[in-house]
Scaffold this active site. Structure first.
Site, PDB file in Angstrom:
ATOM      1  N   GLN A 111       0.830  -1.215   0.000  1.00  0.00           N
ATOM      2  CA  GLN A 111       0.000   0.000   0.000  1.00  0.00           C
ATOM      3  C   GLN A 111       0.860   1.259   0.000  1.00  0.00           C
ATOM      4  O   GLN A 111       0.482   2.270  -0.605  1.00  0.00           O
ATOM      5  CB  GLN A 111      -0.904  -0.019   1.234  1.00  0.00           C
ATOM      6  CG  GLN A 111      -2.031   0.987   1.203  1.00  0.00           C
ATOM      7  CD  GLN A 111      -3.224   0.518   0.368  1.00  0.00           C
ATOM      8  OE1 GLN A 111      -3.624  -0.634   0.461  1.00  0.00           O
ATOM      9  NE2 GLN A 111      -3.779   1.402  -0.439  1.00  0.00           N
ATOM     10  N   LYS A 126      -2.755  -0.729   6.666  1.00  0.00           N
ATOM     11  CA  LYS A 126      -3.752  -1.772   6.381  1.00  0.00           C
ATOM     12  C   LYS A 126      -4.213  -2.325   7.724  1.00  0.00           C
ATOM     13  O   LYS A 126      -3.473  -2.288   8.708  1.00  0.00           O
ATOM     14  CB  LYS A 126      -3.113  -2.888   5.552  1.00  0.00           C
ATOM     15  CG  LYS A 126      -4.104  -3.730   4.798  1.00  0.00           C
ATOM     16  CD  LYS A 126      -4.516  -3.093   3.477  1.00  0.00           C
ATOM     17  CE  LYS A 126      -5.707  -3.805   2.871  1.00  0.00           C
ATOM     18  NZ  LYS A 126      -6.032  -3.325   1.530  1.00  0.00           N
ATOM     19  N   ASP A 166     -11.994  -3.440   2.140  1.00  0.00           N
ATOM     20  CA  ASP A 166     -11.186  -4.442   1.422  1.00  0.00           C
ATOM     21  C   ASP A 166     -12.034  -5.720   1.439  1.00  0.00           C
ATOM     22  O   ASP A 166     -13.267  -5.631   1.623  1.00  0.00           O
ATOM     23  CB  ASP A 166      -9.822  -4.645   2.116  1.00  0.00           C
ATOM     24  CG  ASP A 166      -8.850  -5.482   1.284  1.00  0.00           C
ATOM     25  OD1 ASP A 166      -8.325  -4.982   0.288  1.00  0.00           O
ATOM     26  OD2 ASP A 166      -8.636  -6.675   1.621  1.00  0.00           O
TER      27      ASP A 166
HETATM   28  P1  NDP Z   1     -14.773  -8.674  -1.822  1.00  0.00           P
HETATM   29  O1  NDP Z   1     -14.889  -9.180  -0.442  1.00  0.00           O
HETATM   30  O2  NDP Z   1     -15.810  -7.750  -2.341  1.00  0.00           O
HETATM   31  O3  NDP Z   1     -14.665  -9.895  -2.857  1.00  0.00           O
HETATM   32  C1  NDP Z   1     -13.657 -10.851  -2.761  1.00  0.00           C
HETATM   33  C2  NDP Z   1     -13.895 -11.912  -3.813  1.00  0.00           C
HETATM   34  O4  NDP Z   1     -12.787 -12.809  -3.833  1.00  0.00           O
HETATM   35  C3  NDP Z   1     -15.134 -12.761  -3.529  1.00  0.00           C
HETATM   36  O5  NDP Z   1     -15.672 -13.187  -4.750  1.00  0.00           O
HETATM   37  C4  NDP Z   1     -14.536 -13.920  -2.754  1.00  0.00           C
HETATM   38  O6  NDP Z   1     -15.314 -15.089  -2.814  1.00  0.00           O
HETATM   39  C5  NDP Z   1     -13.229 -14.123  -3.475  1.00  0.00           C
HETATM   40  N1  NDP Z   1     -12.236 -14.748  -2.570  1.00  0.00           N
HETATM   41  C6  NDP Z   1     -11.881 -14.359  -1.325  1.00  0.00           C
HETATM   42  N2  NDP Z   1     -10.950 -15.195  -0.816  1.00  0.00           N
HETATM   43  C7  NDP Z   1     -10.738 -16.123  -1.753  1.00  0.00           C
HETATM   44  C8  NDP Z   1      -9.878 -17.253  -1.836  1.00  0.00           C
HETATM   45  N3  NDP Z   1      -9.083 -17.609  -0.812  1.00  0.00           N
HETATM   46  N4  NDP Z   1      -9.905 -17.984  -2.979  1.00  0.00           N
HETATM   47  C9  NDP Z   1     -10.710 -17.630  -4.015  1.00  0.00           C
HETATM   48  N5  NDP Z   1     -11.534 -16.567  -3.991  1.00  0.00           N
HETATM   49  C10 NDP Z   1     -11.539 -15.829  -2.883  1.00  0.00           C
HETATM   50  O7  NDP Z   1     -13.313  -8.014  -1.913  1.00  0.00           O
HETATM   51  P2  NDP Z   1     -12.760  -6.955  -2.953  1.00  0.00           P
HETATM   52  O8  NDP Z   1     -13.340  -7.200  -4.292  1.00  0.00           O
HETATM   53  O9  NDP Z   1     -12.862  -5.612  -2.350  1.00  0.00           O
HETATM   54  O10 NDP Z   1     -11.202  -7.331  -2.958  1.00  0.00           O
HETATM   55  C11 NDP Z   1     -10.639  -8.299  -3.843  1.00  0.00           C
HETATM   56  C12 NDP Z   1      -9.142  -8.080  -3.955  1.00  0.00           C
HETATM   57  O11 NDP Z   1      -8.887  -6.750  -4.439  1.00  0.00           O
HETATM   58  C13 NDP Z   1      -8.364  -8.187  -2.658  1.00  0.00           C
HETATM   59  O12 NDP Z   1      -7.068  -8.700  -2.941  1.00  0.00           O
HETATM   60  C14 NDP Z   1      -8.234  -6.743  -2.209  1.00  0.00           C
HETATM   61  O13 NDP Z   1      -7.128  -6.542  -1.353  1.00  0.00           O
HETATM   62  C15 NDP Z   1      -8.012  -6.071  -3.554  1.00  0.00           C
HETATM   63  N6  NDP Z   1      -8.310  -4.649  -3.588  1.00  0.00           N
HETATM   64  C16 NDP Z   1      -9.543  -4.152  -3.263  1.00  0.00           C
HETATM   65  C17 NDP Z   1      -9.789  -2.811  -3.352  1.00  0.00           C
HETATM   66  C18 NDP Z   1     -11.149  -2.229  -3.139  1.00  0.00           C
HETATM   67  O14 NDP Z   1     -11.321  -1.037  -3.416  1.00  0.00           O
HETATM   68  N7  NDP Z   1     -12.125  -2.995  -2.704  1.00  0.00           N
HETATM   69  C19 NDP Z   1      -8.712  -1.852  -3.679  1.00  0.00           C
HETATM   70  C20 NDP Z   1      -7.474  -2.479  -4.077  1.00  0.00           C
HETATM   71  C21 NDP Z   1      -7.290  -3.816  -3.996  1.00  0.00           C
HETATM   72  P3  NDP Z   1     -16.328 -15.461  -1.608  1.00  0.00           P
HETATM   73  O15 NDP Z   1     -17.583 -14.699  -1.894  1.00  0.00           O
HETATM   74  O16 NDP Z   1     -16.466 -16.939  -1.727  1.00  0.00           O
HETATM   75  O17 NDP Z   1     -15.650 -15.047  -0.346  1.00  0.00           O
END
Ligand code: NDP
Length: 446
Positions: A111, A126, A166
């Site tokens: 970050q 974080k 996140d």
């Molecule tokens: P969400 O919680 O909205 O979504 C996460 C998604 O990833 C869900 O579909 C989840 O599935 C899936 N997931 C979580 N853990 C696993 C795993 N171990 N194996 C496979 N799939 C998995 O999170 P975000 O979309 O906000 O974040 C996703 C990524 O993006 C993260 O790495 C986060 O750090 C990064 N990020 C997010 C930002 C933001 O603005 N939100 C900014 C920058 C980076 P399930 O529903 O089954 O849990």
């Protein structure tokens, strides 16, 4: 690697032998900073690299709350305040059972560079908890968020530390966290970003990371291959915030998104994913992605999320979580003709996989550059809160697009100046690091 940087990494391994994600991120960053160490003996002298990889402060706390059955539950809460040389700490909160200090230190370190790349005056941090919002009632999520904030509030503030969402922390959680913060401090200082539009949130913040990823990708494709998303087959892992809005923007840009996933498995719909259906399942019903196939006969569901990378595609957008793509998946993607991989999630590719893409002249957009749109728009939310103004969707979207294009241009120019335009990882690390290093040097030994 420069011998001094190698030594720093070996010392980190000795100090934190079990923190594998943190060590992985530190190695990835240090392995690209050799030219900086060679060019700046004064940084080596001031032990700047050693200070850079250590968080300034880590706060750990107990979170006790009562579930719907009246049982007391206890979780661990954390905030890693990594580096404030550029400004107040800024970075998301993650609620997921896997959360531990190693994961939060890796995310915090990344970050710092990401926030530097945005060009905004924000430091890096974080936080989060091993609490799992999945399967909990709204009332339980609220009880947990209130207990979490009852400890966290004393460590954050608009000029000290501004958390966001996140994994597991979306609009609902931010609302409960902000409500509790306001109740305690009796101030509306907008200390969290990702707030709802009726209480200080910014338009485009919800869409920002996914949209920003595609803006970055479009610029990269245009610059490096005179190409675009138009007509491309795209595979996206995840079905959360980042994945959904990346899919939406990729479709607007003319791509065919054929697969998405969750932590249980993936769906493949060669006709193109029906995004409204995915959103209904994940955002409204909080269900599982496999429910999609029930009313989409053209689609198949496969258990296990990693297999998604065996689907042939032109562009891969890993948007779920860290370490989704190892060397094996990278080789499969390249063998199937992928031309670009842009990371929406943080550190979804193992270093061997990223290197494999770059060696094979696949455009590789590393997370800290490609997914910086979320934090950049959080920065815009902070500006609007401070000025007591609201900007239109079009204004914020235009600022986001410009920011992502600038980030790509800087990373690409830096990579090119070090001899390999495809090494955008080096470009991002070096460009992001140089600004933080300069600020740290000028502020003395702290
Ligand atoms: P969400 O919680 O909205 O979504 C996460 C998604 O990833 C869900 O579909 C989840 O599935 C899936 N997931 C979580 N853990 C696993 C795993 N171990 N194996 C496979 N799939 C998995 O999170 P975000 O979309 O906000 O974040 C996703 C990524 O993006 C993260 O790495 C986060 O750090 C990064 N990020 C997010 C930002 C933001 O603005 N939100 C900014 C920058 C980076 P399930 O529903 O089954 O849990």
């Amino acid at each position: 690697m420069n011998p001094r940087l190698e030594e720093i990494y070996v010392n980190l391994e000795k100090s934190y032998p079990t923190q594998k994600e943190y060590l992985q991120a530190a190695k990835e960053i240090l392995s690209t900073l050799s030219p900086v160490a060679d060019a700046h003996p004064e940084y080596v002298q001031a032990k700047l690299f050693e200070r850079f990889v250590e968080p300034e402060r880590i706060i750990c706390f107990r979170v006790s709350w009562v579930d719907d059955k009246g049982e007391v539950q206890i979780n661990h809460g954390y905030r890693v305040q990594f580096n404030s040389a550029l400004g107040a700490y800024k970075g998301g909160l993650r609620f997921h059972p896997s959360v531990n200090l190693s994961i939060l230190k890796f995310l915090g370190l990344e970050q710092v560079l990401k926030n530097s790349l945005t060009g905004l005056p924000i430091g890096g941090g974080k936080g989060g908890s091993d609490f799992d919002p999945k399967g909990k009632s709204d009332h339980e999520v609220m009880a947990f968020c209130q207990a979490f904030m009852t400890e966290l509030y004393r460590h954050i503030g608009e000029f000290t530390d501004v958390p966001a969402g996140d994994i597991g922390v979306g609009g609902r959680e931010i609302g409960y966290l902000y409500g509790q913060y306001r109740r305690i401090v009796q101030r509306n200082d907008g200390v969290l970003t990702g707030k709802g539009l009726t209480y200080g949130g910014s338009l485009v913040r919800t869409e920002a990371t996914g949209y920003g990823l595609c803006y970055f990708g479009e610029r990269a494709l245009e610059t490096m291959k005179h190409d675009s998303f138009k007509g491309k087959t795209v595979v996206i892992s995840g079905s959360g915030n980042v994945a959904i809005y990346a899919a939406q923007k990729a479709m607007v840009l003319g791509a065919n998104v054929v697969a998405m996933s969750d932590s249980n498995g993936y769906i493949h719909d060669p006709n193109g994913i029906d995004l409204a259906a995915v959103r209904d399942i994940k955002e409204v019903r909080r269900g599982r992605i496999k429910e999609y196939v029930a009313d989409h006969p053209s689609a198949t569901y496969v258990e296990g999320s990693r297999g998604i990378w065996s689907i042939p595609c032109d562009i891969a957008l890993p948007c779920a979580t860290q370490n989704e793509i190892g060397l094996e998946e990278a080789k499969t993607l390249v063998a199937n003709g992928v031309i670009a991989v842009f990371e929406g999630a943080n550190m979804p590719c193992l270093l061997e996989a990223s290197r494999y893409f770059m060696e094979n002249k696949i455009i590789y957009g590393p997370a800290k550059a490609a997914n910086a749109g979320g934090v950049a728009t959080s920065g815009f939310e902070m500006m609007q809160n401070a000025g007591r103004v609201s900007w239109s969707f079009e204004e914020v979207d235009a600022m986001l697009k410009k920011t992502m294009e600038n980030i790509f241009d800087h990373c690409y120019a830096t990579a090119s100046s070090y001899g390999d335009p495809y090494d955008i990882l080096l470009g991002a690390n070096v460009y992001g690091f140089e600004k933080v290093a300069d600020a740290m040097m000028k502020q003395g030994i702290i």
